[in-house]
Design a protein around this motif. Structure first.
Motif, short mmCIF file in Angstrom:
data_model
loop_
_atom_site.label_atom_id
_atom_site.label_comp_id
_atom_site.label_asym_id
_atom_site.label_seq_id
_atom_site.Cartn_x
_atom_site.Cartn_y
_atom_site.Cartn_z
N HIS A 1 0.84 -1.20 0.00
CA HIS A 1 0.00 0.00 0.00
C HIS A 1 0.87 1.25 0.00
N ARG A 2 1.92 1.23 0.82
CA ARG A 2 2.82 2.38 0.89
C ARG A 2 3.53 2.62 -0.44
N GLU A 3 4.01 1.55 -1.07
CA GLU A 3 4.74 1.69 -2.33
C GLU A 3 3.82 2.07 -3.48
N PHE A 4 2.60 1.57 -3.48
CA PHE A 4 1.65 1.97 -4.52
C PHE A 4 1.28 3.44 -4.38
N ARG A 5 1.20 3.92 -3.15
CA ARG A 5 0.93 5.34 -2.95
C ARG A 5 2.05 6.18 -3.57
N LYS A 6 3.28 5.72 -3.41
CA LYS A 6 4.42 6.40 -4.05
C LYS A 6 4.28 6.37 -5.57
N LEU A 7 3.88 5.21 -6.08
CA LEU A 7 3.73 5.08 -7.53
C LEU A 7 2.71 6.07 -8.06
N TRP A 8 1.59 6.21 -7.38
CA TRP A 8 0.52 7.09 -7.84
C TRP A 8 0.85 8.57 -7.66
N THR A 9 1.62 8.89 -6.63
CA THR A 9 1.86 10.31 -6.32
C THR A 9 3.24 10.82 -6.78
N GLU A 10 4.23 9.92 -6.86
CA GLU A 10 5.59 10.36 -7.19
C GLU A 10 6.15 9.73 -8.46
N GLY A 11 5.53 8.65 -8.93
CA GLY A 11 6.01 8.00 -10.13
C GLY A 11 6.79 6.74 -9.82
N PRO A 12 7.03 5.90 -10.83
CA PRO A 12 7.66 4.59 -10.63
C PRO A 12 9.07 4.66 -10.05
N GLN A 13 9.79 5.76 -10.30
CA GLN A 13 11.15 5.86 -9.79
C GLN A 13 11.20 5.92 -8.26
N ALA A 14 10.08 6.24 -7.62
CA ALA A 14 10.05 6.35 -6.16
C ALA A 14 9.73 5.02 -5.47
N VAL A 15 9.32 4.01 -6.24
CA VAL A 15 8.91 2.74 -5.65
C VAL A 15 10.14 1.94 -5.22
N SER A 16 10.09 1.39 -4.03
CA SER A 16 11.21 0.60 -3.50
C SER A 16 11.44 -0.66 -4.34
N VAL A 17 12.69 -0.97 -4.58
CA VAL A 17 13.03 -2.19 -5.30
C VAL A 17 12.57 -3.41 -4.51
N TYR A 18 12.45 -3.27 -3.19
CA TYR A 18 12.05 -4.41 -2.37
C TYR A 18 10.58 -4.79 -2.56
N GLU A 19 9.80 -3.91 -3.20
CA GLU A 19 8.41 -4.25 -3.50
C GLU A 19 8.33 -5.50 -4.37
N SER A 20 9.39 -5.81 -5.10
CA SER A 20 9.39 -6.98 -5.98
C SER A 20 9.17 -8.28 -5.22
N PHE A 21 9.51 -8.30 -3.91
CA PHE A 21 9.28 -9.52 -3.15
C PHE A 21 8.62 -9.30 -1.79
#
Length: 410
Positions: free
Chosen positions: A114-134
């Motif tokens: 939820h936290r990383e998707f919020r970053k995706l929607w508000t800041e763009g894909p570059q802000a999403v943590s690489v750790y979201e992958s797992f």
């Protein structure tokens, strides 16, 4: 065939952090419920939850792990470490391929995602943590425990909603029987962010009662759904001979039987699979219904589901034929963590000669014909316990836990 025994316990529950605190609260029927505090819940129909309060994962884990992990994974890592310490296991002193990890997870890493998707929607894909992958993934707890403790033996992750924790224990037993001496197993869950909260409410089984003391009343005439919790338990399971040879400080008991079934499609008119799971687990343990001293019930707290469980118990054990308890009435339903928490309760009931009560429940409908332990603990000679769990969409699991007696050969 040698026995599969439990040598270590690691518990994190809404009503107790650590095994002793959890057990004391359980015996006192002291619940861990309150209004969910992690976000504003005023507009939601369900507001009561079982949170693990006053707990900082940073005090128990290396700082490098914190950015990589969801709340549920942190709980799993801590519980696993506590279980290994309780069993006096030093993984570095063992062959890494002689140790496996089998965990269950029902909800995944909701909070992290939820936290990383919020970053995706508000800041763009570059802000999403690489750790979201797992970090979101159901298997991540197994992987992180394996990595942290150097456990490279056969490992698995199971998903069966609220039955998954018992399935993990059953599969760990199978893994040990196939030759792996030690397996860390159990389950934890946590999903107390807005996204996870709405997902849980969508099941239609959560209690909308705002009084924490009356919100979760399994098998009660006033049952109205369950209170969701977070946490669970990780256990160290070992081949009995291997445990004795390494000098395990204690053996809590034996996992002597396990079975799982699946309900037929609702429109088929077929019988639910819980009774069959009970019968298969008893058969696997080599005992009949008279050999069970107590049942740790699934106890959903939804009237029609409680009625079905009571029916299955009545058909196997007879009316009022066995003491029944539901300690999760004080801890909440912790999804994949619920079954392992009940196994911990069963092992401690065997150790202490006492059956814990079902918190809150006072008035059991006569039609259930259940000997439900209520109000206070019941002193009893407990040598064998049956633990049950059911998951949404038809999962049923049963585990038989017994007092362990060392064979003469050991």
């Amino acid at each position: 065939m040698t026995a599969t025994v439990v040598t270590g316990l690691g518990v994190l529950s809404p009503n107790g952090i650590g095994t002793q605190a959890f057990w004391q609260a359980t015996l006192e029927a002291r619940h861990g419920f309150g209004a969910l505090s992690r976000f504003e819940i005023g507009r939601y129909p369900v507001q009561v939850a079982g949170e693990i309060g006053e707990f900082d994962a940073a005090e128990h884990l290396p700082s490098r792990l914190l950015p990589q992990t969801d709340t549920s994974t942190r709980l799993a890592l801590i519980a696993a470490a506590w279980a290994l310490a309780d069993a006096a296991v030093d993984p570095s002193a063992m062959n890494d391929y002689d140790m496996g990890v089998v965990t269950a997870n029902a909800l995944g890493g909701f909070d992290f995602t939820h936290r990383e998707f919020r970053k995706l929607w508000t800041e763009g894909p570059q802000a999403v943590s690489v750790y979201e992958s797992f970090a979101w993934f159901y298997a991540v707890n197994t992987g992180q425990i394996s990595i942290r403790h150097g456990m490279r033996g056969p490992s698995s992750a199971l998903v069966a909603e609220q039955a998954g924790g018992l399935d993990a224990i059953g599969h760990a037993r199978r893994t040990i029987r196939r030759g792996t001496p030690l397996v860390v197993s159990g389950g934890v869950d946590s999903a107390f962010d807005p996204w996870g909260w709405v997902s849980q409410i969508a099941s239609g089984r959560l209690s909308e009662c705002s009084d924490p003391a009356r919100a979760y009343l399994p098998f009660d005439a006033d049952a109205r759904g369950f209170v969701p919790g977070e946490g669970g338990a990780l256990l160290v399971l070992e081949d009995a001979e291997a445990a004795v040879q390494r000098g395990a400080p204690r053996i809590y008991g034996e996992i002597s039987g396990y079975a799982t079934t699946f309900d037929p499609a609702p429109e088929s008119g077929g019988e639910p699979g819980l009774r069959r799971a009970i019968e298969l687990a008893l058969s696997d343990a080599g005992i009949d219904s008279a050999g069970i001293d107590v049942v740790f019930a699934d106890a959903v707290g939804v009237p029609e589901l409680d009625r079905l469980e009571a029916k299955a118990l009545r058909e196997v054990f007879g009316p009022f034929g066995v003491p029944v308890t539901a300690p999760k009435a004080a801890a909440g339903r912790t999804y994949s963590g619920g079954g392992p928490l009940d196994i911990v309760g069963a092992l401690l009931a065997i150790r202490d000669g006492v059956i814990p009560p079902t918190a809150g429940t006072t008035s059991v409908p006569d039609e259930y014909e259940l000997d439900l332990v209520r109000t206070a603990p019941r002193t009893a000679n407990v040598t064998t316990a049956l633990v049950l769990a059911r998951g949404l969409w038809g999962f049923n699991s049963a585990v038989v836990v017994q007092e362990w007696h060392a064979p003469a050969a050991l």
